[in-house]
Scaffold this motif. Sequence first.
Motif, short mmCIF file in Angstrom:
data_model
loop_
_atom_site.label_atom_id
_atom_site.label_comp_id
_atom_site.label_asym_id
_atom_site.label_seq_id
_atom_site.Cartn_x
_atom_site.Cartn_y
_atom_site.Cartn_z
N LYS A 1 61.27 59.72 -32.56
CA LYS A 1 60.38 58.83 -33.31
C LYS A 1 59.85 57.71 -32.42
O LYS A 1 58.69 57.33 -32.51
N ASN A 2 60.69 57.20 -31.55
CA ASN A 2 60.33 56.08 -30.68
C ASN A 2 59.79 56.53 -29.32
O ASN A 2 59.66 55.71 -28.41
N LYS B 1 65.48 62.32 -40.80
CA LYS B 1 66.43 61.23 -40.61
C LYS B 1 67.08 60.84 -41.94
O LYS B 1 68.29 60.64 -42.00
N LEU C 1 66.67 62.27 -33.43
CA LEU C 1 65.47 62.03 -34.22
C LEU C 1 64.92 60.62 -33.98
O LEU C 1 63.70 60.44 -33.87
N GLU C 2 65.80 59.65 -33.88
CA GLU C 2 65.36 58.27 -33.61
C GLU C 2 64.69 58.17 -32.24
O GLU C 2 63.66 57.51 -32.08
N ASP D 1 55.53 62.25 -37.49
CA ASP D 1 56.36 61.06 -37.77
C ASP D 1 56.96 61.12 -39.17
O ASP D 1 58.11 60.76 -39.38
N LYS D 2 56.17 61.58 -40.14
CA LYS D 2 56.66 61.69 -41.52
C LYS D 2 57.79 62.71 -41.61
O LYS D 2 58.82 62.47 -42.26
N ILE E 1 59.79 63.67 -39.16
CA ILE E 1 60.97 63.11 -38.48
C ILE E 1 61.68 62.12 -39.40
O ILE E 1 62.91 62.15 -39.51
N GLU E 2 60.93 61.28 -40.08
CA GLU E 2 61.54 60.30 -40.99
C GLU E 2 62.27 61.00 -42.14
O GLU E 2 63.37 60.59 -42.52
#
Length: 112
Positions: free
Chosen positions: A27-28, A87, A23-24, A80-81, A83-84
């Motif tokens: 995100k990146n 996480k 996931l990180e 992005d939301k 994924i966060e």
Amino acid sequence: MTFTVIGKERIEKLFLINILGTLEALKNKKITIDESEAIIFTPYTFFTLEEKGVNKKIIDLLQECCELEDVESLCPDKLDKVIEELKQRTLALLDKYEEDKMQKWVQIDDVK
């Protein structure tokens, strides 16, 4: 290559760590969703873990991670939301595991 982890709690914790890292990386923008699906976010993974009796919350988390492609295509502004949120759920699940003091968790054989 054969990658062996012994113990259900270690397997669960290792998968959570892998989910978090994937996931990180997503995100990146270090990997694509297609790559994440080839690595871990696939129905094969959660069906196999389900057969092995892995924690249902981890199975559910993996299933939701498999839906990231749908989020990306239908609501790219929310990716992005989502994924966060995934996480944070992964971290909350990891928090339930105590430190494992075993010196070597993983055995890797047949590296080619």
